[in-house]
Scaffold this motif. Sequence first.
Motif, short mmCIF file in Angstrom:
data_model
loop_
_atom_site.label_atom_id
_atom_site.label_comp_id
_atom_site.label_asym_id
_atom_site.label_seq_id
_atom_site.Cartn_x
_atom_site.Cartn_y
_atom_site.Cartn_z
N HIS A 15 21.90 10.05 81.95
CA HIS A 15 22.91 8.87 81.14
C HIS A 15 21.85 7.88 80.47
N HIS A 51 32.42 8.53 79.59
CA HIS A 51 31.39 7.75 78.63
C HIS A 51 31.87 6.63 77.87
N CYS A 93 24.60 5.11 75.23
CA CYS A 93 25.94 5.15 76.52
C CYS A 93 25.80 3.85 77.71
N GLU A 110 28.32 3.57 80.00
CA GLU A 110 28.82 4.29 81.02
C GLU A 110 28.30 5.20 81.52
N LEU A 111 27.33 4.55 82.70
CA LEU A 111 27.53 5.55 84.05
C LEU A 111 27.91 6.84 83.68
N CYS A 112 26.98 7.89 83.45
CA CYS A 112 27.73 9.17 83.73
C CYS A 112 26.65 10.15 84.17
N MET A 149 20.94 8.68 76.95
CA MET A 149 22.03 9.04 76.16
C MET A 149 22.27 7.96 74.16
CU LIG Z 1 26.62 7.93 79.85
#
Ligand SMILES: [Cu+2]
Length: 264
Positions: A212, A169, A204, A206-208, A215
Amino acid sequence: MKQHCKKWAAILLPLIGTTSAFAASSGMTTWLFDPVSPISEQVKNDFWYTMALIMPFMFLAHGLLIYAIVKFRAKPGGKAAKFHENLPLEIAWTAIPTLAIILIAIPAYRLLKAMEVPPKSDLVVEVVGHQFFWEYKYLKYNIGYSEAPIVVPVNSVVTLNGTSVDVIHSWFIPAIGVKFDVNPGKMTHSWFKATKVGHYKGQCAELCGKLHAAMYIDLKVVTQDEFDLWIQQKVREQRIDETVSVVADSAKAMPADSTTKQGK
Ligand SMILES: [Cu+2]
């Protein structure tokens, strides 16, 4: 040629006029976020410094392109002009942009270094990424919680130690100039010093996974007194939670028919 110029001016000037009028009225000039930390102040300055260096290249390249299209195109009954090799020009268009890149890279690397190396910190917070929420631990006060804002005192150096329990993340709050990845099985570091009391939003970066986009990150910067009160309250809440779980655990550990057995 004069007529050409007039035609282009008639197309371009209204376009530039309406675009800048829209930019001014929609507040587009403030999209860079008002910096509330020394690092984000530097990010903003570095951004405008880089812009000042690269924009002349953009205007020059596009200007030349438009000029060449108009001037050297194949006109009815004629051929398009052709050009080949010009050593001094080729050296110039290699050397000058290279110099520009070096001038951009030096302060940018300095800034990256400043972002990663925290000065002596007043508070350490551990940031743990989960699919799909954030957990914060204030080890000094022995408290931890999730799905609520991170709270810090104003004008304090806050060191962030980050990790993740599942996937990568990224904890990103533009106003304070912090964006750092949290990785499973690893500890990464960042820091900030918020100089203005307020509520700042992040996300967030970062593609999680599936959620996502939901987040979010909330940062509350409060006065030192408010922070001390908040800590006291959290410590109390935590103690109550611990007592409740200890009671629940001991109830579970006790056999259900123990009272009957004792009676016999
Ligand atoms: Cu994310």
